[in-house]
Structures are given as C-alpha cells and as structure tokens.
Motif scaffolding. Structure first.
Motif, short mmCIF file in Angstrom:
data_model
loop_
_atom_site.label_atom_id
_atom_site.label_comp_id
_atom_site.label_asym_id
_atom_site.label_seq_id
_atom_site.Cartn_x
_atom_site.Cartn_y
_atom_site.Cartn_z
N ALA A 1 0.84 -1.21 0.00
CA ALA A 1 0.00 0.00 0.00
C ALA A 1 0.87 1.25 0.00
N LEU A 2 1.91 1.25 0.82
CA LEU A 2 2.82 2.41 0.87
C LEU A 2 3.59 2.54 -0.44
N ARG A 3 3.96 1.41 -1.02
CA ARG A 3 4.67 1.45 -2.31
C ARG A 3 3.80 2.06 -3.40
N LEU A 4 2.49 1.80 -3.31
CA LEU A 4 1.55 2.33 -4.31
C LEU A 4 1.26 3.82 -4.10
N GLY A 5 1.80 4.37 -3.02
CA GLY A 5 1.63 5.82 -2.81
C GLY A 5 0.63 6.19 -1.73
N PHE A 6 -0.01 5.20 -1.10
CA PHE A 6 -0.92 5.53 0.00
C PHE A 6 -0.10 6.07 1.17
N MET A 7 -0.69 6.98 1.92
CA MET A 7 0.01 7.62 3.02
C MET A 7 -0.01 6.75 4.27
N ALA A 8 -1.13 6.07 4.48
CA ALA A 8 -1.25 5.19 5.65
C ALA A 8 -2.15 4.02 5.31
N CYS A 9 -1.95 2.92 6.02
CA CYS A 9 -2.77 1.73 5.84
C CYS A 9 -2.99 1.10 7.21
N GLY A 10 -4.24 0.91 7.59
CA GLY A 10 -4.57 0.27 8.85
C GLY A 10 -5.61 -0.81 8.62
N ILE A 11 -5.67 -1.78 9.51
CA ILE A 11 -6.58 -2.91 9.29
C ILE A 11 -7.44 -3.14 10.53
N SER A 12 -8.74 -3.31 10.32
CA SER A 12 -9.63 -3.60 11.44
C SER A 12 -10.54 -4.79 11.11
N LYS A 13 -11.11 -5.36 12.14
CA LYS A 13 -11.97 -6.52 11.97
C LYS A 13 -13.31 -6.10 11.38
N ALA A 14 -13.78 -6.86 10.39
CA ALA A 14 -15.07 -6.56 9.76
C ALA A 14 -16.18 -7.00 10.71
N GLU A 15 -16.84 -6.04 11.32
CA GLU A 15 -17.92 -6.34 12.26
C GLU A 15 -18.90 -5.18 12.31
N PHE A 16 -19.98 -5.36 13.03
CA PHE A 16 -21.02 -4.34 13.14
C PHE A 16 -20.49 -3.12 13.90
N LEU A 17 -20.74 -1.92 13.35
CA LEU A 17 -20.29 -0.68 14.00
C LEU A 17 -21.33 -0.24 15.03
N ALA A 18 -21.30 -0.86 16.18
CA ALA A 18 -22.35 -0.63 17.19
C ALA A 18 -22.40 0.82 17.66
N SER A 19 -21.24 1.44 17.88
CA SER A 19 -21.25 2.81 18.41
C SER A 19 -21.68 3.83 17.37
N SER B 1 -11.95 -8.70 7.15
CA SER B 1 -11.08 -7.55 7.42
C SER B 1 -11.45 -6.34 6.58
N VAL B 2 -11.31 -5.16 7.22
CA VAL B 2 -11.46 -3.90 6.49
C VAL B 2 -10.08 -3.24 6.46
N ILE B 3 -9.54 -3.11 5.25
CA ILE B 3 -8.24 -2.46 5.08
C ILE B 3 -8.52 -0.99 4.75
N SER B 4 -8.16 -0.10 5.66
CA SER B 4 -8.38 1.34 5.45
C SER B 4 -7.11 1.99 4.92
N LEU B 5 -7.29 2.88 3.96
CA LEU B 5 -6.13 3.52 3.33
C LEU B 5 -6.37 5.02 3.23
N SER B 6 -5.30 5.78 3.37
CA SER B 6 -5.41 7.22 3.17
C SER B 6 -4.45 7.65 2.06
N LEU B 7 -4.88 8.65 1.29
CA LEU B 7 -4.06 9.16 0.19
C LEU B 7 -4.02 10.68 0.27
N ASN B 8 -2.82 11.21 0.40
CA ASN B 8 -2.60 12.64 0.58
C ASN B 8 -2.98 13.44 -0.68
N TYR B 9 -3.65 14.57 -0.49
CA TYR B 9 -3.89 15.47 -1.63
C TYR B 9 -3.48 16.91 -1.31
N TYR B 10 -2.80 17.11 -0.18
CA TYR B 10 -2.44 18.47 0.20
C TYR B 10 -1.46 19.09 -0.81
N THR B 11 -1.69 20.36 -1.10
CA THR B 11 -0.79 21.06 -2.01
C THR B 11 -0.64 22.51 -1.56
#
Length: 312
Positions: free
Chosen positions: A16-34, A73-83
């Motif tokens: 993910a970082l090699r592809l240019g994403f700024m961050a990559c985090g992983i969480s369990k795929a489950e119901f978002l109770a909150s 699993s939910v793989i979350s990714l962020s991609l920077n666009y600041y300029t």
C-alpha cells in the motif's frame, strides 16, 4: 492471530505504501455498534439535506459483512492530496484543493485494484471489494478503528502526523488479518477554530455537521437553487470548501503530495475571476476534463458562480 495473519498484514501494508498511499490500517469486519445511534440521529434530524442516498442501505453502512460475503477484514487507506499550489487570481471563485487534479475516485480505484491483484497474487484466493466514496461505507469510522487518526470537531479524520488533507478508501476482504488498535484519543482538546470559522455555521456541535448548511454540500450535492439565506456567506467558494481544514492547527503538519495525477491541469489555477465568471460549456469541458468538478456539470458550476456574483 496466526503467524500468517501478521505476515500477510505486513505484506499488504508495505505494498500500500509502495503504491503511494500515506497510511494503511486494518480492522476486523464487524457491526459498528457505536456508530449506529449517531447515524440514526443524524438522519432523523435531516442533517443530510437532499442527500437522500444517505438513508439507503442503513444496515450495510454499519456492517461490512452485508457488503462482502464472509468479510473478515477492512483495510483502510489514506491518500494525501495536500498542495501548496494556489489559484493565481485571489479574487477568482475558489475550488477545493482536492479537485485540482484528476478525479480522485478514478485515481484511488486504480490503486485499489492493483493492491487487490497483489493480494491475490501473493497470498492466494482472496475475495473482496474496493470502496472509494461511492458505496455505503463509513470511511472515517473504519479509519479510526484501524488507527489512522481521530474524527475531529469538523467531522474530518485527522492524523497527528499529516493533518486532514487526505482521501479515505477501503478494501473489504474475506481474509483474516492482524488488526490494528483503534485510535482512542481525541487531540482536538478545547480548540474550536473550525466551528468559529465556518461562515454558514454548518458545524452545529463538535463532530456534528448540518450537511444542508455546508458549503461543500451547497456547491456540489445540492441540485436546486442555493437558498438566499446563504448570500454573503459562501466566502467565494464555487466548488467545495477548505475553510474548516485550513484553520485546523493539525494541518501545519500537512506535507505536499507527490501524486502526479493530482497536479493541477489545463490551466485551472491560472483562470482569472473574469474568465470563471464568463465560463462557457466549451471551456468547462476543456479545463475540468477528468476532474471531480464534472460532478456539478456545467450548469451546476455556473449556478454557483452566478450566486457568488450576485453577492457582490
């Protein structure tokens, strides 16, 4: 977690970082109770304005296992666009930084497809789906759960290292991985700069935005005429709005992106106030070819510019 889970997670994050994403985090795929009561409250109070699509797929928004069979699993990714690039004419109707270059949906989708292909090639038979802002997925909730940042008072996800000028996207897959710890701390403290700076008072409480008052909503999502009550409150924005991010102290840590596809094209930033005020359909098609601005269509952008002109 098995050793494989840890190994696969590291493999995915590195790619993910090699592809240019700024961050990559992983969480369990489950119901978002909150998130369920908050989403329900937001919808019941009509804070989504004309965005009726937000009422659809309520259950799917809260449970990724309804979007992807046997999701693990939910793989979350962020991609920077600041300029640091800015429009040359300071009097020209303004456009949000995220729309300077090519449409982020296309750019990110391509990266996600590449990442999915990498997973299949290197790990084996894995099923999943890619999501970029176009399906019932609560991006910020998943990004927070996967440790990327916290939800600020302006409802944007904020990272201590990178501020908030980034896109969020997800891969939801049927593979069990090593899960990151949720980002637990809110680092907004007593700061209210975003609430104070919003010219339409759209941030009605910390982490609650009245979508129907937000300048981004008014200039992009709203299909009817912009209500007269917003006269002299649009701060010259013709597409989107960056105010609540520009004033956020955490964005002093934003660093300029190096994504070629997000570089301004077709003389967009050189357009003068006069050229934008007199924009034709032909110029619109040329300047905003492949841009997220095409969402408003020519008529929508012209409506926005004419509304700003009527404020003078």
């Amino acid at each position: 977690m098995s050793n494989n889970s840890a190994k696969y997670s590291m493999l995915i994050k590195n790619e993910a970082l090699r592809l240019g994403f700024m961050a990559c985090g992983i969480s369990k795929a489950e119901f978002l109770a909150s998130e369920a009561p908050r989403l329900e409250h937001w919808l019941n109070n009509n804070l989504h304005g004309e965005m009726k699509y937000m009422e659809n797929y309520f259950d799917k928004r809260l449970d990724p296992r309804l979007l992807v069979d046997d999701a693990k699993s939910v793989i979350s990714l962020s991609l920077n666009y600041y300029t640091e690039d800015k429009q040359a004419d300071s009097d020209a109707p303004k456009i949000s930084k995220y729309a300077y270059g090519q449409d982020y949906h296309t750019v990110i989708k391509d990266k996600l497809k590449t990442l999915m292909f990498f997973i299949e090639e290197n790990i084996g038979e894995v099923s999943g789906r890619a999501f970029v802002d176009s399906a019932p997925v609560l991006d910020r909730a998943w990004a927070q759960r996967s440790g990327i940042g916290w939800v600020g008072k302006n409802t944007n996800l904020i990272s201590k290292q990178n501020g908030s000028f980034f896109f969020l996207a997800e891969l939801i897959i049927d593979l069990e991985l090593d899960y990151d710890h949720p980002f637990q701390t809110d680092h907004c403290g007593t700061c209210t700069r975003c609430l104070d700076a919003c010219p339409t008072d759209a941030i009605i409480a910390p982490q609650v935005v009245d979508g129907s008052k937000c300048i981004s909503y008014l200039t992009i999502e709203l299909k009817n005429e912009i209500p007269a009550e917003f006269k002299d409150k649009m701060d010259n924005w013709m597409f989107g709005c960056d105010i609540c991010q520009d004033v956020c102290p955490w964005n002093r840590f934003s660093k300029a992106h190096d994504e070629k596809a997000f570089k301004p094209e077709n003389g967009l930033l050189e357009l003068s106030a006069k050229e934008l005020t007199e924009i034709t359909d032909e110029v619109f098609k040329k300047v905003f070819k492949g841009s997220a601005v095409k969402r408003t269509k020519f008529a929508g952008l012209k409506r926005n510019i004419d509304f700003l002109k009527s404020e003078d």
